[in-house]
Write a protein that holds these residues in place. Sequence first.
Motif, PDB file in Angstrom:
ATOM      1  N   ILE A  99      91.422  11.289  93.452  1.00  0.00           N
ATOM      2  CA  ILE A  99      91.309  12.224  92.142  1.00  0.00           C
ATOM      3  C   ILE A  99      90.487  13.479  92.791  1.00  0.00           C
ATOM      4  O   ILE A  99      90.965  14.415  92.221  1.00  0.00           O
ATOM      5  CB  ILE A  99      90.564  11.380  91.039  1.00  0.00           C
ATOM      6  N   GLU A 100      89.706  13.287  93.664  1.00  0.00           N
ATOM      7  CA  GLU A 100      88.821  14.439  93.869  1.00  0.00           C
ATOM      8  C   GLU A 100      89.719  15.833  94.587  1.00  0.00           C
ATOM      9  O   GLU A 100      89.718  16.769  94.633  1.00  0.00           O
ATOM     10  CB  GLU A 100      87.882  14.336  95.122  1.00  0.00           C
ATOM     11  N   ASP A 101      90.781  15.105  95.492  1.00  0.00           N
ATOM     12  CA  ASP A 101      91.887  16.101  96.002  1.00  0.00           C
ATOM     13  C   ASP A 101      92.685  16.893  94.941  1.00  0.00           C
ATOM     14  O   ASP A 101      93.030  18.020  94.920  1.00  0.00           O
ATOM     15  CB  ASP A 101      92.961  15.351  96.708  1.00  0.00           C
ATOM     16  N   ILE A 102      92.936  16.053  93.597  1.00  0.00           N
ATOM     17  CA  ILE A 102      93.635  16.689  92.680  1.00  0.00           C
ATOM     18  C   ILE A 102      92.936  17.729  92.120  1.00  0.00           C
ATOM     19  O   ILE A 102      93.393  18.811  91.621  1.00  0.00           O
ATOM     20  CB  ILE A 102      94.249  15.768  91.504  1.00  0.00           C
ATOM     21  N   GLN A 103      91.600  17.305  91.812  1.00  0.00           N
ATOM     22  CA  GLN A 103      90.573  18.133  91.107  1.00  0.00           C
ATOM     23  C   GLN A 103      90.547  19.550  92.074  1.00  0.00           C
ATOM     24  O   GLN A 103      90.568  20.590  91.203  1.00  0.00           O
ATOM     25  CB  GLN A 103      89.083  17.476  90.872  1.00  0.00           C
ATOM     26  N   ILE A 104      90.495  19.486  93.344  1.00  0.00           N
ATOM     27  CA  ILE A 104      90.337  20.779  94.127  1.00  0.00           C
ATOM     28  C   ILE A 104      91.653  21.507  93.808  1.00  0.00           C
ATOM     29  O   ILE A 104      91.658  22.714  93.601  1.00  0.00           O
ATOM     30  CB  ILE A 104      90.337  20.233  95.453  1.00  0.00           C
ATOM     31  N   LYS A 105      92.891  20.735  93.907  1.00  0.00           N
ATOM     32  CA  LYS A 105      94.124  21.515  93.730  1.00  0.00           C
ATOM     33  C   LYS A 105      94.152  22.257  92.336  1.00  0.00           C
ATOM     34  O   LYS A 105      94.769  23.325  92.224  1.00  0.00           O
ATOM     35  CB  LYS A 105      95.273  20.560  94.010  1.00  0.00           C
ATOM     36  N   LEU A 106      93.866  21.564  91.365  1.00  0.00           N
ATOM     37  CA  LEU A 106      93.889  22.193  90.054  1.00  0.00           C
ATOM     38  C   LEU A 106      92.992  23.302  89.656  1.00  0.00           C
ATOM     39  O   LEU A 106      93.276  24.244  89.166  1.00  0.00           O
ATOM     40  CB  LEU A 106      93.493  21.025  88.883  1.00  0.00           C
ATOM     41  N   LEU A 107      91.594  23.222  90.430  1.00  0.00           N
ATOM     42  CA  LEU A 107      90.753  24.355  90.532  1.00  0.00           C
ATOM     43  C   LEU A 107      91.292  25.631  91.253  1.00  0.00           C
ATOM     44  O   LEU A 107      91.084  26.660  90.775  1.00  0.00           O
ATOM     45  CB  LEU A 107      89.537  23.956  90.870  1.00  0.00           C
ATOM     46  N   SER A 108      92.185  25.394  92.078  1.00  0.00           N
ATOM     47  CA  SER A 108      92.934  26.499  92.719  1.00  0.00           C
ATOM     48  C   SER A 108      93.899  27.190  92.071  1.00  0.00           C
ATOM     49  O   SER A 108      94.369  28.262  92.319  1.00  0.00           O
ATOM     50  CB  SER A 108      93.424  26.094  94.244  1.00  0.00           C
ATOM     51  N   LEU A 109      94.602  26.341  91.057  1.00  0.00           N
ATOM     52  CA  LEU A 109      95.531  26.733  90.217  1.00  0.00           C
ATOM     53  C   LEU A 109      95.273  27.347  89.207  1.00  0.00           C
ATOM     54  O   LEU A 109      95.814  28.399  88.544  1.00  0.00           O
ATOM     55  CB  LEU A 109      96.596  25.601  89.926  1.00  0.00           C
ATOM     56  N   ILE A 110      94.508  26.763  88.368  1.00  0.00           N
ATOM     57  CA  ILE A 110      94.136  27.251  86.882  1.00  0.00           C
ATOM     58  C   ILE A 110      92.764  27.929  86.839  1.00  0.00           C
ATOM     59  O   ILE A 110      91.743  27.736  87.628  1.00  0.00           O
ATOM     60  CB  ILE A 110      93.973  25.844  86.090  1.00  0.00           C
ATOM     61  N   GLU A 111      92.816  28.921  86.102  1.00  0.00           N
ATOM     62  CA  GLU A 111      91.802  30.094  86.051  1.00  0.00           C
ATOM     63  C   GLU A 111      91.192  29.808  84.555  1.00  0.00           C
ATOM     64  O   GLU A 111      92.066  29.321  83.587  1.00  0.00           O
ATOM     65  CB  GLU A 111      92.335  31.620  86.200  1.00  0.00           C
ATOM     66  N   GLU A 112      90.061  30.401  84.477  1.00  0.00           N
ATOM     67  CA  GLU A 112      89.307  30.109  83.145  1.00  0.00           C
ATOM     68  C   GLU A 112      90.074  30.481  81.973  1.00  0.00           C
ATOM     69  O   GLU A 112      90.114  29.805  80.768  1.00  0.00           O
ATOM     70  CB  GLU A 112      87.970  31.037  83.205  1.00  0.00           C
TER      71      GLU A 112
END
Length: 124
Positions: A99-112
């Motif tokens: 899940i931590e890997d997915i969280q990092i990927k999502l943070l790199s894709l999705i902006e505020e």
Amino acid sequence: TFRHGSDELPSSSRKPKIYAMDCEMVKTIAGPELARVSLIEYSRSCCGDDDECDERVEANEKSVVVLDELVKPRRPVLDYLSEFSGVTPSMLENVATRIEDIQIKLLSLIEENDIIVGHSLEND
């Protein structure tokens, strides 16, 4: 409200994107855990260079799969909930993504300023 967690991050100058997100869960000894996450970007391209589409002009709509990954639960799985999740034991057999890997990927894709839509996102 989604936040990256740092006021020091520069704001993006790009237009907000629209994403649809879905998470599939399995039942573990500790309760539901993530087993699959899918993120789709919706794009609406209009005729011409204008930001607004005239209601009379049909827009060219498309979506792109940005992320579709299986996730290894931390705890032993009691029920794969396959009839709902589509996830089977064999699908997760060789998965190393956490899940931590997915969280990092999502943070790199999705902006505020991006928009995320989905069903029961408060649980995903």
